[in-house]
Design an enzyme around this catalytic site. Sequence first.
Site, PDB file in Angstrom:
ATOM      1  N   LYS A  58      80.129 -87.237  54.173  1.00 29.20           N
ATOM      2  CA  LYS A  58      79.449 -86.763  53.046  1.00 29.20           C
ATOM      3  C   LYS A  58      80.220 -86.763  51.684  1.00 29.20           C
ATOM      4  CE  LYS A  58      76.810 -83.828  55.942  1.00 29.20           C
ATOM      5  NZ  LYS A  58      76.391 -82.431  56.500  1.00 29.20           N
ATOM      6  N   GLN A 102      78.792 -76.304  56.210  1.00 26.28           N
ATOM      7  CA  GLN A 102      78.560 -77.277  57.289  1.00 26.28           C
ATOM      8  C   GLN A 102      78.513 -76.362  58.394  1.00 26.28           C
ATOM      9  OE1 GLN A 102      78.765 -80.555  57.441  1.00 26.28           O
ATOM     10  NE2 GLN A 102      78.228 -80.259  59.414  1.00 26.28           N
ATOM     11  N   ASP A 125      71.727 -78.079  50.200  1.00 30.64           N
ATOM     12  CA  ASP A 125      71.234 -78.641  51.680  1.00 30.64           C
ATOM     13  C   ASP A 125      70.168 -77.702  52.005  1.00 30.64           C
ATOM     14  OD1 ASP A 125      72.142 -79.902  53.675  1.00 30.64           O
ATOM     15  OD2 ASP A 125      73.351 -78.086  54.804  1.00 30.64           O
TER      16      ASP A 125
END
Length: 288
Positions: A58, A102, A125
């Site tokens: 990412k 994450q 996200d």
Amino acid sequence: MPPTQMAQLMDGTGLARRITAQTAAKAAEISRRAGVAPCLATVLVGEDPASVTYVRMKRTRCAKAGIHSRHIPLPATTTTAELIDTLAALSSDPEVHGILLQHPAGPHIDERAAFEAIAPEKDVDGVTMHSFAAMSFGLPGFQSCTPGGILRLLDEYDIEIAGKHAVVVGRSAILGKPVGMLLLARDATVTYCHSRTTGLPALVREADIVVAAVGRPRLIRGEDVKPGAVVIDAGYNPGNVGDVDFDTARTRARLITPVPGGVGPMTIAVLLAQTVDAAARQLGVPGH
Ligand code: NAP
């Protein structure tokens, strides 16, 4: 016997590349107008090798698109309270425009509590309850990245969603549930299936759009795909195998995503696009 008609492949790699090129152009414009580049903070608890790789990927993609990334590695012993403090600090840091925690963050972490420490305007996200509600109501907001990528793929191939029966197999908070809500908000008739569902094959046979989001290799059999259906395989299992039995499904479907190269590349593309949108809004760059 007439030759078997093969489904058209839905090219996620190509679409992700085009979206990312647009994102890079917007990032450059923001940097020029605001004097700072969009910034994504990545937070990683522990050193799980797969998570380390995902975060590295990412950040590499961010760099290529002109997005700055600030990495916050935390020890595996980090408590939920400490993680919440870190996320709350990033939420109020004006130099950070998007936040990615994450996941999975570890079995000892209350992940829902941690996600909720992310300010909605930085939830690029799409993991907060605020973002989930926006997806459910069809309101503007950040989308969970893989579901957002799936909807972009459907739109790219002009797939009619309204009035169609979408069968979503899987109901995780980051994938199955939100993709079903996005489809519902676009007027699909949505059936959710999960590990307690009985008669899965019969339900799949009814689907105009199948979304497989399980994590079980070839769970969806090609013979259960309705002729002419659109098959989206979000599954990613060892050996580059999806949740759909691709070889048989492609002889019945009209369109199908390959694994790899279908849904997979879309996730990071949406993450980067949403980071740049968040930055534009926070920095007051008009036109975004
Ligand atoms: P997850 O959290 O493990 O959820 C799996 C879901 O599948 C659960 O809702 C589970 O039901 C359901 N399920 C399990 N066995 C089933 C069965 N036999 N029949 C019907 N449903 C069943 O997984 P996830 O995070 O959503 O990921 C799913 C897959 O997508 C994985 O292969 C993952 O690698 C992939 N993925 C890909 C991307 C990407 O392409 N970028 C991103 C995220 C995930 P219960 O709720 O009842 O347990």
